[in-house]
Design a protein around this motif. Structure first.
Motif, PDB file in Angstrom:
ATOM      1  N   ASP A  16       7.767  -6.666  -4.334  1.00 37.33           N
ATOM      2  CA  ASP A  16       6.593  -6.750  -5.195  1.00 37.33           C
ATOM      3  C   ASP A  16       6.093  -5.327  -5.433  1.00 37.33           C
ATOM      4  O   ASP A  16       5.979  -4.538  -4.504  1.00 37.33           O
ATOM      5  CB  ASP A  16       5.516  -7.580  -4.486  1.00 37.33           C
ATOM      6  CG  ASP A  16       4.294  -7.837  -5.343  1.00 37.33           C
ATOM      7  OD1 ASP A  16       3.686  -6.844  -5.821  1.00 37.33           O
ATOM      8  OD2 ASP A  16       3.932  -9.009  -5.523  1.00 37.33           O
ATOM      9  N   LYS A  18       3.283  -4.113  -5.809  1.00 38.82           N
ATOM     10  CA  LYS A  18       2.081  -3.749  -5.051  1.00 38.82           C
ATOM     11  C   LYS A  18       2.420  -3.215  -3.663  1.00 38.82           C
ATOM     12  O   LYS A  18       1.581  -2.615  -3.006  1.00 38.82           O
ATOM     13  CB  LYS A  18       1.154  -4.954  -4.928  1.00 38.82           C
ATOM     14  CG  LYS A  18       0.578  -5.387  -6.254  1.00 38.82           C
ATOM     15  CD  LYS A  18      -0.214  -6.662  -6.097  1.00 38.82           C
ATOM     16  CE  LYS A  18      -0.625  -7.173  -7.468  1.00 38.82           C
ATOM     17  NZ  LYS A  18      -0.924  -8.586  -7.459  1.00 38.82           N
ATOM     18  N   SER A  61      -6.738 -11.470   6.261  1.00 35.95           N
ATOM     19  CA  SER A  61      -7.402 -10.737   5.190  1.00 35.95           C
ATOM     20  C   SER A  61      -7.979  -9.412   5.675  1.00 35.95           C
ATOM     21  O   SER A  61      -8.112  -8.469   4.900  1.00 35.95           O
ATOM     22  CB  SER A  61      -8.502 -11.588   4.551  1.00 35.95           C
ATOM     23  OG  SER A  61      -9.481 -11.936   5.511  1.00 35.95           O
ATOM     24  N   ARG A  64      -5.692  -6.422   4.865  1.00 32.76           N
ATOM     25  CA  ARG A  64      -5.777  -5.852   3.519  1.00 32.76           C
ATOM     26  C   ARG A  64      -6.957  -4.908   3.379  1.00 32.76           C
ATOM     27  O   ARG A  64      -6.893  -3.919   2.661  1.00 32.76           O
ATOM     28  CB  ARG A  64      -5.839  -6.964   2.480  1.00 32.76           C
ATOM     29  CG  ARG A  64      -4.527  -7.699   2.331  1.00 32.76           C
ATOM     30  CD  ARG A  64      -4.587  -8.727   1.228  1.00 32.76           C
ATOM     31  NE  ARG A  64      -5.428  -9.870   1.550  1.00 32.76           N
ATOM     32  CZ  ARG A  64      -5.053 -10.884   2.315  1.00 32.76           C
ATOM     33  NH1 ARG A  64      -3.855 -10.902   2.840  1.00 32.76           N
ATOM     34  NH2 ARG A  64      -5.876 -11.880   2.551  1.00 32.76           N
ATOM     35  N   LYS A  69      -6.934  -2.251  -0.391  1.00 36.32           N
ATOM     36  CA  LYS A  69      -6.283  -2.913  -1.518  1.00 36.32           C
ATOM     37  C   LYS A  69      -6.357  -4.415  -1.299  1.00 36.32           C
ATOM     38  O   LYS A  69      -5.434  -5.007  -0.744  1.00 36.32           O
ATOM     39  CB  LYS A  69      -4.824  -2.463  -1.628  1.00 36.32           C
ATOM     40  CG  LYS A  69      -4.667  -0.979  -1.877  1.00 36.32           C
ATOM     41  CD  LYS A  69      -3.202  -0.593  -1.932  1.00 36.32           C
ATOM     42  CE  LYS A  69      -3.059   0.894  -2.178  1.00 36.32           C
ATOM     43  NZ  LYS A  69      -1.669   1.302  -2.228  1.00 36.32           N
ATOM     44  N   PRO A  70      -7.428  -5.067  -1.736  1.00 37.74           N
ATOM     45  CA  PRO A  70      -7.604  -6.489  -1.434  1.00 37.74           C
ATOM     46  C   PRO A  70      -6.580  -7.411  -2.095  1.00 37.74           C
ATOM     47  O   PRO A  70      -6.430  -8.550  -1.668  1.00 37.74           O
ATOM     48  CB  PRO A  70      -9.014  -6.792  -1.949  1.00 37.74           C
ATOM     49  CG  PRO A  70      -9.309  -5.724  -2.934  1.00 37.74           C
ATOM     50  CD  PRO A  70      -8.533  -4.510  -2.497  1.00 37.74           C
ATOM     51  N   ASP A  71      -5.854  -6.940  -3.098  1.00 36.21           N
ATOM     52  CA  ASP A  71      -4.896  -7.812  -3.780  1.00 36.21           C
ATOM     53  C   ASP A  71      -3.450  -7.565  -3.345  1.00 36.21           C
ATOM     54  O   ASP A  71      -2.523  -8.091  -3.944  1.00 36.21           O
ATOM     55  CB  ASP A  71      -5.016  -7.646  -5.292  1.00 36.21           C
ATOM     56  CG  ASP A  71      -4.681  -6.237  -5.766  1.00 36.21           C
ATOM     57  OD1 ASP A  71      -4.747  -5.293  -4.939  1.00 36.21           O
ATOM     58  OD2 ASP A  71      -4.358  -6.074  -6.946  1.00 36.21           O
ATOM     59  N   ILE A  72      -3.243  -6.789  -2.294  1.00 40.85           N
ATOM     60  CA  ILE A  72      -1.884  -6.488  -1.836  1.00 40.85           C
ATOM     61  C   ILE A  72      -1.356  -7.639  -0.966  1.00 40.85           C
ATOM     62  O   ILE A  72      -2.105  -8.202  -0.175  1.00 40.85           O
ATOM     63  CB  ILE A  72      -1.861  -5.140  -1.092  1.00 40.85           C
ATOM     64  CG1 ILE A  72      -0.452  -4.609  -0.972  1.00 40.85           C
ATOM     65  CG2 ILE A  72      -2.508  -5.253   0.266  1.00 40.85           C
ATOM     66  CD1 ILE A  72      -0.400  -3.144  -0.616  1.00 40.85           C
ATOM     67  N   PRO A  73      -0.090  -8.028  -1.138  1.00 47.47           N
ATOM     68  CA  PRO A  73       0.434  -9.191  -0.409  1.00 47.47           C
ATOM     69  C   PRO A  73       0.942  -8.857   1.000  1.00 47.47           C
ATOM     70  O   PRO A  73       2.135  -8.938   1.291  1.00 47.47           O
ATOM     71  CB  PRO A  73       1.576  -9.672  -1.313  1.00 47.47           C
ATOM     72  CG  PRO A  73       2.061  -8.432  -1.981  1.00 47.47           C
ATOM     73  CD  PRO A  73       0.840  -7.552  -2.157  1.00 47.47           C
ATOM     74  N   ASP A  75      -0.182  -9.402   5.348  1.00 44.10           N
ATOM     75  CA  ASP A  75      -1.108 -10.042   6.276  1.00 44.10           C
ATOM     76  C   ASP A  75      -1.047  -9.442   7.673  1.00 44.10           C
ATOM     77  O   ASP A  75      -1.667  -9.952   8.599  1.00 44.10           O
ATOM     78  CB  ASP A  75      -0.895 -11.553   6.319  1.00 44.10           C
ATOM     79  CG  ASP A  75       0.450 -11.944   6.881  1.00 44.10           C
ATOM     80  OD1 ASP A  75       1.296 -11.059   7.114  1.00 44.10           O
ATOM     81  OD2 ASP A  75       0.658 -13.144   7.098  1.00 44.10           O
TER      82      ASP A  75
END
Length: 90
Positions: A16, A18, A61, A64, A69-73, A75
């Motif tokens: 991805d 990101k 969460s 992140r 970067k709160p939208d990075i995949p 965990d």
């Protein structure tokens, strides 16, 4: 969070977008219940840990948040290199 030891690295040329620029480490959890914890996990590194280091890994969460970067995949993120752990067992 949990404590683990860095036992290797992971490289992925296709991922991805990101995840570009992140370093991934193979972590063996050390202070956890072996019945409920995976024997090895992959965590993104934001502090420059290396093989053999004892580290603190943040999960979910909160991981992140440490990357800003709160939208990075991801965990799991290595968030500290541990100098010493003191605890007693009964």
């Amino acid at each position: 969070m949990f404590v683990g030891k860095i036992v290797g690295s992971l490289w992925a040329t296709r991922k991805d977008e990101k995840l570009n620029g992140l370093k991934f480490l193979v972590v063996e959890p050390t202070l956890s219940d072996p019945k409920t914890t995976a024997s090895l996990v992959i965590a993104a590194d934001c502090i420059g840990a290396g093989e053999g280091d004892l580290v603190m890994v943040t999960t979910g969460s909160s991981a992140r948040v440490s990357l800003n970067k709160p939208d990075i995949p991801v965990d799991m993120v290595v968030t500290a290199i541990i100098d010493k752990v003191d605890y007693q067992t009964d």
